[in-house]
Scaffold this motif. Structure first.
Motif: not given
Length: 96
Positions: A60-71, A73-78
């Protein structure tokens, strides 16, 4: 992967045994809301498919934050997005 903030894997498996299909949301975070490595996606989806053989699974949903607060990054999200679709493609007859 087979857990939730309100239940355990055993309880979820028992509940889902009564349904025609399994609906999931997927946000690979640990208990302190830090991201888990994108390399975990394949294993998580394999375990999900193994837990519910011959059952349709709806993501139904999938996601991965890109913020530093969650340790994160945009590279990890990609990397997560690429690995998510690759893991999904491993189970085309089950994950709809």
């Amino acid at each position: 992967m087979l857990s939730s903030s309100g239940g355990t894997a055993r309880e979820l498996t028992a509940l889902n045994s009564l349904t025609d299909g399994v609906s999931v949301t997927y946000y690979p975070l640990d208990s302190s809301f830090q991201v888990r490595p994108p390399t975990r996606v394949r294993r998580d989806f394999d375990r999900l498919a193994e837990a519910y053989p011959r059952r349709p699974i709806l993501v139904l949903e999938a996601g991965y934050p890109s913020g530093k607060g969650n340790k994160s990054s945009k590279a990890k999200q990609r990397k997560f997005v690429k690995r998510l679709f690759a893991a999904w493609d491993r189970h085309p007859d089950q994950i709809v």
